[in-house]
Design a protein around this motif. Structure first.
Motif, short mmCIF file in Angstrom:
data_model
loop_
_atom_site.label_atom_id
_atom_site.label_comp_id
_atom_site.label_asym_id
_atom_site.label_seq_id
_atom_site.Cartn_x
_atom_site.Cartn_y
_atom_site.Cartn_z
N ARG A 5 0.84 -1.21 0.00
CA ARG A 5 0.00 0.00 0.00
C ARG A 5 0.87 1.26 0.00
O ARG A 5 2.02 1.24 0.41
N GLU A 6 0.27 2.36 -0.45
CA GLU A 6 0.93 3.67 -0.36
C GLU A 6 0.67 4.23 1.04
O GLU A 6 -0.47 4.42 1.44
N LEU A 7 1.74 4.46 1.80
CA LEU A 7 1.62 4.97 3.16
C LEU A 7 2.49 6.21 3.32
O LEU A 7 3.49 6.37 2.60
N PRO A 8 2.14 7.09 4.27
CA PRO A 8 2.96 8.28 4.49
C PRO A 8 4.33 7.91 5.05
O PRO A 8 4.44 7.03 5.90
N ARG A 9 5.35 8.59 4.57
CA ARG A 9 6.72 8.39 5.07
C ARG A 9 7.08 9.65 5.85
O ARG A 9 7.37 10.69 5.26
N THR A 10 7.06 9.55 7.16
CA THR A 10 7.22 10.73 8.01
C THR A 10 8.65 10.98 8.45
O THR A 10 8.93 12.00 9.07
N ARG A 11 9.56 10.06 8.16
CA ARG A 11 10.97 10.24 8.55
C ARG A 11 11.86 9.47 7.59
O ARG A 11 11.44 8.51 6.96
N ASP A 12 13.11 9.90 7.50
CA ASP A 12 14.06 9.31 6.56
C ASP A 12 14.43 7.88 6.91
O ASP A 12 14.91 7.13 6.05
N THR A 13 14.25 7.48 8.16
CA THR A 13 14.63 6.12 8.59
C THR A 13 13.64 5.05 8.14
O THR A 13 13.92 3.87 8.29
N VAL A 14 12.49 5.47 7.59
CA VAL A 14 11.45 4.52 7.18
C VAL A 14 11.61 4.17 5.70
O VAL A 14 11.75 5.04 4.86
N GLN A 15 11.60 2.85 5.42
CA GLN A 15 11.62 2.36 4.05
C GLN A 15 10.49 1.36 3.88
O GLN A 15 10.13 0.65 4.83
N PHE A 16 9.94 1.28 2.67
CA PHE A 16 8.85 0.36 2.38
C PHE A 16 9.37 -0.75 1.47
O PHE A 16 10.22 -0.53 0.62
N TYR A 17 8.84 -1.96 1.70
CA TYR A 17 9.26 -3.10 0.89
C TYR A 17 8.05 -3.98 0.59
O TYR A 17 7.23 -4.24 1.48
N SER A 18 7.99 -4.45 -0.65
CA SER A 18 6.98 -5.41 -1.06
C SER A 18 7.67 -6.43 -1.95
O SER A 18 8.26 -6.06 -2.96
N GLY A 19 7.65 -7.67 -1.55
CA GLY A 19 8.31 -8.70 -2.36
C GLY A 19 8.61 -9.92 -1.53
O GLY A 19 7.98 -10.17 -0.50
N ASP A 20 9.59 -10.68 -1.98
CA ASP A 20 9.97 -11.95 -1.35
C ASP A 20 10.60 -11.69 0.02
O ASP A 20 11.66 -11.08 0.11
N LEU A 21 9.95 -12.18 1.09
CA LEU A 21 10.41 -11.91 2.46
C LEU A 21 11.74 -12.61 2.76
O LEU A 21 12.63 -12.01 3.36
N ALA A 22 11.89 -13.86 2.34
CA ALA A 22 13.13 -14.59 2.61
C ALA A 22 14.31 -13.92 1.93
O ALA A 22 15.39 -13.75 2.53
N GLN A 23 14.14 -13.51 0.70
CA GLN A 23 15.22 -12.83 -0.03
C GLN A 23 15.55 -11.50 0.66
O GLN A 23 16.73 -11.13 0.79
N PHE A 24 14.53 -10.80 1.10
CA PHE A 24 14.73 -9.50 1.76
C PHE A 24 15.51 -9.67 3.07
O PHE A 24 16.49 -8.97 3.32
N VAL A 25 15.09 -10.65 3.90
CA VAL A 25 15.75 -10.86 5.20
C VAL A 25 17.16 -11.41 5.01
O VAL A 25 18.13 -10.86 5.55
#
Length: 197
Positions: free
Chosen positions: A91-111
């Motif tokens: 989903r599109e969500l507000p990004r209120t600080r630079d430390t926040v990043q959004f990810y959508s995809g393969d969880l195992a690959q990401f971790v």
């Protein structure tokens, strides 16, 4: 990138004694309880501050992120300091600080590919679908489960968990607030790390 063998993934959850993480309407007002257990430890602010410094990044679902934003909007502060926050969402969500990043995809690959190569202590802090998927994929090293002294009925934490996950009880702590914290090592991850050494 290669995974850091010293990296550690913890799933942290706070739940009611009946195993719920939120009321049916999604609210978490019940986490502030008035119970008092005389024989429990006190959460010393200095200890809490030092402990939080050991966490390198937080991973959460979109609803947990929105709850954190609502707490901040009510003047209750931002619980995650200046640590990196990874929000798993499409989903599109507000990004209120630079430390926040959004990810959508393969969880195992990401971790395994991104987080473990960069961070040592990775904390999954909700919600139920995200944490259940983390366990289902065998990505977690431990589960830290704080049980609050209240029964609420509501939304379960580990949603869509389609297999057993064997755990080893590593530590139990009781606090003056009536909260009991259970720390479990995930058996599969524990056995894998022992076999690799």
């Amino acid at each position: 990138m290669m995974a850091n063998p010293d990296s550690h993934v913890t799933i942290h959850m706070a739940a009611s004694l009946d195993g719920f993480i939120a009321r049916k309407d999604g609210s978490v007002d019940w986490m502030e309880t008035s119970d008092e257990f005389a024989g429990g430890d006190t959460m010393d602010p200095g200890f809490v501050e030092a402990f939080l410094k050991t966490i390198d990044c937080y991973v959460m679902g979109s609803k947990t992120y929105e709850t954190a934003l609502s707490f901040e909007a009510k003047g209750l502060g931002w619980a995650y300091g200046d640590k990196s926050i990874f929000v798993l969402t499409s989903r599109e969500l507000p990004r209120t600080r630079d430390t926040v990043q959004f990810y959508s995809g393969d969880l195992a690959q990401f971790v395994n590919g991104r987080l473990r190569s960069t961070f040592r202590n990775i904390w999954f802090v909700g919600g139920g679908v995200v944490s259940g998927e983390c366990l289902r994929l065998g990505l977690a090293d431990e589960v830290c489960y704080s049980i609050m002294p209240i029964l609420i009925g509501g939304i379960r934490f580990f949603e869509k968990l389609d297999k057993d996950v064997a755990l080893h009880l590593a530590e139990v702590k009781a606090y003056k607030s009536g909260m009991v914290e259970l720390r479990y090592e995930v058996r599969g991850r524990l056995d894998d790390s022992r076999n690799a050494s």
